[in-house]
Write a protein that holds these residues in place. Structure first.
Motif, PDB file in Angstrom:
ATOM      1  N   LYS A 277      -5.410  -3.695   9.083  1.00 17.34           N
ATOM      2  CA  LYS A 277      -6.546  -3.259   8.272  1.00 17.34           C
ATOM      3  C   LYS A 277      -6.951  -4.340   7.268  1.00 17.34           C
ATOM      4  O   LYS A 277      -8.137  -4.608   7.068  1.00 17.34           O
ATOM      5  CB  LYS A 277      -6.195  -1.969   7.529  1.00 17.34           C
ATOM      6  CG  LYS A 277      -6.007  -0.750   8.420  1.00 17.34           C
ATOM      7  CD  LYS A 277      -5.602   0.459   7.587  1.00 17.34           C
ATOM      8  CE  LYS A 277      -5.336   1.666   8.465  1.00 17.34           C
ATOM      9  NZ  LYS A 277      -4.866   2.836   7.660  1.00 17.34           N
ATOM     10  N   LEU A 278      -5.955  -4.958   6.650  1.00 15.36           N
ATOM     11  CA  LEU A 278      -6.254  -6.040   5.717  1.00 15.36           C
ATOM     12  C   LEU A 278      -6.910  -7.210   6.428  1.00 15.36           C
ATOM     13  O   LEU A 278      -7.840  -7.839   5.896  1.00 15.36           O
ATOM     14  CB  LEU A 278      -4.963  -6.510   5.028  1.00 15.36           C
ATOM     15  CG  LEU A 278      -4.472  -5.734   3.811  1.00 15.36           C
ATOM     16  CD1 LEU A 278      -3.200  -6.360   3.278  1.00 15.36           C
ATOM     17  CD2 LEU A 278      -5.547  -5.703   2.717  1.00 15.36           C
TER      18      LEU A 278
ATOM     19  N   VAL B 209       5.179  -3.327  15.868  1.00 12.62           N
ATOM     20  CA  VAL B 209       3.721  -3.425  15.989  1.00 12.62           C
ATOM     21  C   VAL B 209       3.087  -2.042  15.854  1.00 12.62           C
ATOM     22  O   VAL B 209       2.001  -1.892  15.278  1.00 12.62           O
ATOM     23  CB  VAL B 209       3.335  -4.077  17.331  1.00 12.62           C
ATOM     24  CG1 VAL B 209       1.828  -4.005  17.572  1.00 12.62           C
ATOM     25  CG2 VAL B 209       3.802  -5.535  17.355  1.00 12.62           C
ATOM     26  N   ARG B 210       3.767  -1.029  16.349  1.00 10.20           N
ATOM     27  CA  ARG B 210       3.231   0.335  16.253  1.00 10.20           C
ATOM     28  C   ARG B 210       3.459   0.963  14.870  1.00 10.20           C
ATOM     29  O   ARG B 210       2.950   2.056  14.597  1.00 10.20           O
ATOM     30  CB  ARG B 210       3.890   1.235  17.313  1.00 10.20           C
ATOM     31  CG  ARG B 210       3.543   0.885  18.737  1.00 10.20           C
ATOM     32  CD  ARG B 210       4.010   1.961  19.709  1.00 10.20           C
ATOM     33  NE  ARG B 210       5.457   2.110  19.722  1.00 10.20           N
ATOM     34  CZ  ARG B 210       6.286   1.488  20.561  1.00 10.20           C
ATOM     35  NH1 ARG B 210       5.788   0.634  21.463  1.00 10.20           N
ATOM     36  NH2 ARG B 210       7.578   1.691  20.514  1.00 10.20           N
ATOM     37  N   SER B 211       4.204   0.297  14.019  1.00 11.85           N
ATOM     38  CA  SER B 211       4.605   0.893  12.747  1.00 11.85           C
ATOM     39  C   SER B 211       3.431   1.001  11.780  1.00 11.85           C
ATOM     40  O   SER B 211       2.460   0.239  11.842  1.00 11.85           O
ATOM     41  CB  SER B 211       5.711   0.054  12.106  1.00 11.85           C
ATOM     42  OG  SER B 211       5.195  -1.167  11.599  1.00 11.85           O
ATOM     43  N   PRO B 212       3.506   1.932  10.836  1.00 11.09           N
ATOM     44  CA  PRO B 212       2.469   2.027   9.800  1.00 11.09           C
ATOM     45  C   PRO B 212       2.316   0.738   9.008  1.00 11.09           C
ATOM     46  O   PRO B 212       1.196   0.360   8.625  1.00 11.09           O
ATOM     47  CB  PRO B 212       2.960   3.173   8.917  1.00 11.09           C
ATOM     48  CG  PRO B 212       3.829   3.999   9.801  1.00 11.09           C
ATOM     49  CD  PRO B 212       4.490   3.028  10.724  1.00 11.09           C
ATOM     50  N   SER B 213       3.416   0.047   8.756  1.00 13.24           N
ATOM     51  CA  SER B 213       3.339  -1.188   7.962  1.00 13.24           C
ATOM     52  C   SER B 213       2.553  -2.276   8.681  1.00 13.24           C
ATOM     53  O   SER B 213       1.772  -3.007   8.060  1.00 13.24           O
ATOM     54  CB  SER B 213       4.752  -1.692   7.650  1.00 13.24           C
ATOM     55  OG  SER B 213       5.440  -0.784   6.812  1.00 13.24           O
ATOM     56  N   HIS B 214       2.736  -2.399   9.997  1.00 13.94           N
ATOM     57  CA  HIS B 214       1.983  -3.397  10.751  1.00 13.94           C
ATOM     58  C   HIS B 214       0.505  -3.017  10.819  1.00 13.94           C
ATOM     59  O   HIS B 214      -0.381  -3.880  10.685  1.00 13.94           O
ATOM     60  CB  HIS B 214       2.553  -3.525  12.171  1.00 13.94           C
ATOM     61  CG  HIS B 214       1.971  -4.661  12.953  1.00 13.94           C
ATOM     62  ND1 HIS B 214       2.542  -5.909  13.006  1.00 13.94           N
ATOM     63  CD2 HIS B 214       0.841  -4.749  13.712  1.00 13.94           C
ATOM     64  CE1 HIS B 214       1.826  -6.716  13.762  1.00 13.94           C
ATOM     65  NE2 HIS B 214       0.781  -6.034  14.213  1.00 13.94           N
ATOM     66  N   GLN B 215       0.250  -1.747  11.004  1.00 15.39           N
ATOM     67  CA  GLN B 215      -1.141  -1.301  11.076  1.00 15.39           C
ATOM     68  C   GLN B 215      -1.870  -1.523   9.753  1.00 15.39           C
ATOM     69  O   GLN B 215      -3.078  -1.782   9.736  1.00 15.39           O
ATOM     70  CB  GLN B 215      -1.201   0.175  11.491  1.00 15.39           C
ATOM     71  CG  GLN B 215      -0.659   0.437  12.900  1.00 15.39           C
ATOM     72  CD  GLN B 215      -1.364  -0.376  13.972  1.00 15.39           C
ATOM     73  OE1 GLN B 215      -2.601  -0.401  14.034  1.00 15.39           O
ATOM     74  NE2 GLN B 215      -0.599  -1.072  14.816  1.00 15.39           N
ATOM     75  N   GLU B 216      -1.160  -1.465   8.646  1.00 22.46           N
ATOM     76  CA  GLU B 216      -1.758  -1.765   7.352  1.00 22.46           C
ATOM     77  C   GLU B 216      -2.176  -3.239   7.273  1.00 22.46           C
ATOM     78  O   GLU B 216      -3.210  -3.577   6.692  1.00 22.46           O
ATOM     79  CB  GLU B 216      -0.784  -1.435   6.222  1.00 22.46           C
ATOM     80  CG  GLU B 216      -0.557   0.040   5.989  1.00 22.46           C
ATOM     81  CD  GLU B 216      -1.823   0.739   5.501  1.00 22.46           C
ATOM     82  OE1 GLU B 216      -2.174   0.589   4.308  1.00 22.46           O
ATOM     83  OE2 GLU B 216      -2.463   1.440   6.320  1.00 22.46           O
ATOM     84  N   LEU B 217      -1.368  -4.120   7.867  1.00 24.74           N
ATOM     85  CA  LEU B 217      -1.735  -5.538   7.895  1.00 24.74           C
ATOM     86  C   LEU B 217      -2.990  -5.765   8.736  1.00 24.74           C
ATOM     87  O   LEU B 217      -3.840  -6.594   8.393  1.00 24.74           O
ATOM     88  CB  LEU B 217      -0.571  -6.374   8.440  1.00 24.74           C
ATOM     89  CG  LEU B 217       0.640  -6.516   7.519  1.00 24.74           C
ATOM     90  CD1 LEU B 217       1.772  -7.226   8.248  1.00 24.74           C
ATOM     91  CD2 LEU B 217       0.271  -7.289   6.247  1.00 24.74           C
TER      92      LEU B 217
ATOM     93  N   THR C   9       0.854  -1.188   0.000  1.00 29.11           N
ATOM     94  CA  THR C   9       0.000   0.000   0.000  1.00 29.11           C
ATOM     95  C   THR C   9       0.891   1.240   0.000  1.00 29.11           C
ATOM     96  O   THR C   9       2.081   1.158   0.327  1.00 29.11           O
ATOM     97  CB  THR C   9      -0.894   0.032   1.258  1.00 29.11           C
ATOM     98  OG1 THR C   9      -0.050   0.188   2.419  1.00 29.11           O
ATOM     99  CG2 THR C   9      -1.708  -1.253   1.382  1.00 29.11           C
ATOM    100  N   PRO C  10       0.352   2.411  -0.343  1.00 33.87           N
ATOM    101  CA  PRO C  10       1.160   3.638  -0.288  1.00 33.87           C
ATOM    102  C   PRO C  10       1.761   3.888   1.095  1.00 33.87           C
ATOM    103  O   PRO C  10       2.896   4.363   1.192  1.00 33.87           O
ATOM    104  CB  PRO C  10       0.155   4.728  -0.678  1.00 33.87           C
ATOM    105  CG  PRO C  10      -0.844   4.019  -1.548  1.00 33.87           C
ATOM    106  CD  PRO C  10      -0.987   2.650  -0.948  1.00 33.87           C
ATOM    107  N   THR C  11       1.023   3.555   2.138  1.00 32.16           N
ATOM    108  CA  THR C  11       1.533   3.770   3.496  1.00 32.16           C
ATOM    109  C   THR C  11       2.749   2.895   3.761  1.00 32.16           C
ATOM    110  O   THR C  11       3.769   3.361   4.304  1.00 32.16           O
ATOM    111  CB  THR C  11       0.431   3.469   4.522  1.00 32.16           C
ATOM    112  OG1 THR C  11      -0.649   4.379   4.328  1.00 32.16           O
ATOM    113  CG2 THR C  11       0.952   3.615   5.940  1.00 32.16           C
ATOM    114  N   THR C  12       2.666   1.624   3.402  1.00 30.79           N
ATOM    115  CA  THR C  12       3.805   0.720   3.595  1.00 30.79           C
ATOM    116  C   THR C  12       4.993   1.178   2.755  1.00 30.79           C
ATOM    117  O   THR C  12       6.145   1.159   3.213  1.00 30.79           O
ATOM    118  CB  THR C  12       3.418  -0.714   3.212  1.00 30.79           C
ATOM    119  OG1 THR C  12       2.371  -1.162   4.072  1.00 30.79           O
ATOM    120  CG2 THR C  12       4.611  -1.652   3.342  1.00 30.79           C
TER     121      THR C  12
END
Length: 585
Positions: free
Chosen positions: A476-477, A466-474, A301-304
């Motif tokens: 959401k998925l 866990v707090r990272s944008p990449s983890h938060q994107e997961l 995603t763009p965020t990741t």
């Protein structure tokens, strides 16, 4: 009169010593450097007996071994009466005495190398350009690899900051370090650190940048080690990456002593500062999100992608300051005899990387550059190596005795011949790092086997990941029901108690072969190897391990007490910090 071989000679060496103290049992011969030599050792001028022994080696190489037995001496070999053609005898005599002269000259020239160990913070093995990442921009590290040696099967003992660093500096597995098996825990005070031994031998030792290697308070009768003559955090007003003072330290070092520098960046540990401190004239253009490589276990995603681009910037900044040090060494005329090692302490701070036993967390880049000691350019070594092997390697090259506490092996033979094998197995472990955990792994060159003694919990990574944008994107998925199998593994709970992967065919290690009947024999063999290693090194599985200190969904702290979550450390019940046995290697 005793002497040592020159570092020039280290380029072409065999492992025997031409001395009565070290008889040649299975001599090897390289006609481009015919005299058997060693990486380090004091030797005596070869005796007549040694020359006779070496003559036999030459006769085996230049013709059939036609030496005959002398019945007056009980049938012993009489090498100087070989039935060889005169031309071959003249060749052998020329080689033999030319080699002795070369060895004598080399012995007078040897100077132990300077050593610089560069350690990145949270950088995965394949995020350097020389390891195949086309989007990564690491020109200075890539140049070192092109002019030196690149290891493709180098593994850490822990993908966790302080346990990994303590393991490197002592040459020991984390559970053999005392409380340092877990993040932030201190290593037992009686364990020698290799820079301490270098300092005692006359090296100027210095650490600049991230330290994170706490020591326990000395017991009665013990004294606290001071491995470094000078230390600093490596930060300045416009550079908080840990490398602000590296070049200055190289310039201001004492010029009459060999040196060892432990240069450890904060790049690329979260929270990142590379973006706001980015200096295009130094580092070039910032990385673009559209160019990064997104592994299959992250959400594309763009965020990741923005998250990865910021991470790449940190890696490029680390590379830049390595290059500045190299330039300064070259200007001083010290680059030739300085062993430079470039690596990281664990995988990138992203899901399924840092703290994982899989290659994405445990495999490290390892580049070695030493013009005086490594022959050739762009050498690739596929042999299996462990981060605990660096301590004995550096000590031996510095001609410092390796203590019995060191569990690693000497890598110097690989610097001479990258086709050699110094170990059959590489072991790693995962203990408490923000969350309760217990994992162990063993690798061969093409296989990974791991065990998990807390399978009820997921292996989600450390709290900062866990707090990272990449983890938060997961997440959401997941909530949208859109996770792919590789992404689902990040959040999987419970997990398998055992995992087996054929790494050559399964690069990301996503297909668990534990239940594959075709892999049953390999599985049984690695189970036995794992059991033996744990038994011999004093490893244990405590009932009461350290508990979660952070929330597994949000990464926020849930236990404020700095020690209230601590349990029994693996190995503690068997005093594993007093166990020096290395286990299978």
């Amino acid at each position: 009169m005793q002497s040592v071989f020159s570092s020039k000679t280290l380029r072409r060496r065999d492992q025997a010593v031409l001395s009565p103290q070290y008889p040649i049992e299975k001599p090897k011969l390289n006609l481009f450097c015919p005299l058997p030599i060693v990486t380090r050792s004091t030797i005596q001028v070869p005796t007549a007996a040694c020359l006779g022994q070496y003559w036999r080696v030459l006769s085996q190489k230049l013709g059939t071994d036609q030496t005959r037995r002398n019945p007056k001496r009980g049938g012993s070999l009489h090498p100087l009466r070989a039935k060889l053609p005169m031309k071959r005898q003249l060749i052998m005599i020329t080689i033999l005495f030319g080699s002795v002269s070369t060895a004598a000259l080399a012995a007078r020239e040897y100077s132990p190398p300077n050593v610089i160990l560069f350690i990145g913070d949270d950088i995965s093995w394949n995020d350097f350009g020389c390891y195949g990442n086309a989007a990564a921009r690491t020109p200075r590290i890539d140049a070192l690899a092109r002019a030196g040696m690149q290891f493709t099967n180098a593994y850490l003992t822990a993908s966790s900051c302080s346990p990994s660093r303590c393991s490197i500096i002592t040459g020991r597995y984390p559970h053999n370090l005392g409380k340092a098996a877990e993040l932030h825990g201190p290593m037992s005070s009686h364990l020698p650190m290799f820079p301490t031994l270098l300092r005692q031998a006359g090296y100027y030792t210095l650490q600049s940048g991230k330290h994170h290697m706490p020591q326990a308070e000395p017991r009665p009768g013990e004294s606290k080690q001071e491995p470094f003559e000078k230390q600093d955090a490596g930060r300045s007003a416009d550079n908080t990456g840990g490398h602000a003072n590296w070049v200055r330290h190289v310039r201001e070092r004492p010029r009459d002593r060999p040196f060892f520098f432990w240069f450890a960046a904060y790049d690329a540990h979260r929270l990142w500062d590379g973006d706001e401190q980015w200096d295009p004239p130094r580092y070039g253009p910032a990385h673009r999100p559209e160019d990064v490589v997104v592994p299959p276990f992250l959400a594309d995603t763009p965020t990741t992608r923005r998250d990865l681009a910021s991470y790449y910037n940190e890696v490029t900044r680390y590379d830049y300051y390595i290059g500045q040090v190299v330039d300064e060494l070259r200007a001083q005329g010290e680059l030739e005899n300085t062993l430079i090692l470039v690596m990281a302490d664990n995988g990138r701070p992203f899901p399924r990387a840092k703290t994982r036993l899989h290659d994405s967390g445990m495999k490290t880049a390892l580049v070695a550059h030493w013009p005086a000691g490594i022959t050739g350019n762009g050498i690739v070594c596929n042999s299996l190596v462990s981060s605990i092997d660096l301590a004995p390697t550096i000590l031996k090259l510095a001609e410092v005795e390796v203590p019995d506490t060191v569990q690693g092996v000497d890598l110097a033979p690989l610097l001479a011949d990258p086709r050699q094998e110094v170990r059959a197995y590489a072991f790693s472990e995962h203990n408490w790092h923000d969350y309760e955990a217990y994992g162990r792994s063993v690798r061969t060159r093409d296989t990974l086997y791991l065990i998990n003694r807390r399978p009820q919990f997921g292996w989600i990574g450390p709290a900062d990941s866990v707090r990272s944008p990449s983890h938060q994107e997961l997440l959401k998925l997941r909530d949208a029901g859109g996770l792919q199998p590789a992404q689902a593994d990040v959040l999987l709970s419970p997990r398998p108690a055992e995992e087996l992967y054929h790494s050559a065919a399964d690069v990301h290690q996503l297909t668990n072969l534990v239940d594959d009947p075709n892999s049953s024999q390999q599985l049984d063999r690695l189970r036995q190897v794992m059991n033996r290693w744990q038994a011999e090194t004093g490893d244990t599985v405590p009932q009461q391990l350290s508990r979660d200190r952070y929330d597994r969904e949000t990464g926020e702290r849930i236990i404020q007490d700095s020690e209230g979550f601590r349990g029994t450390t693996p190995g503690q019940e068997r005093n594993a910090d007093r166990v020096d046995a290395p286990g299978p290697r």
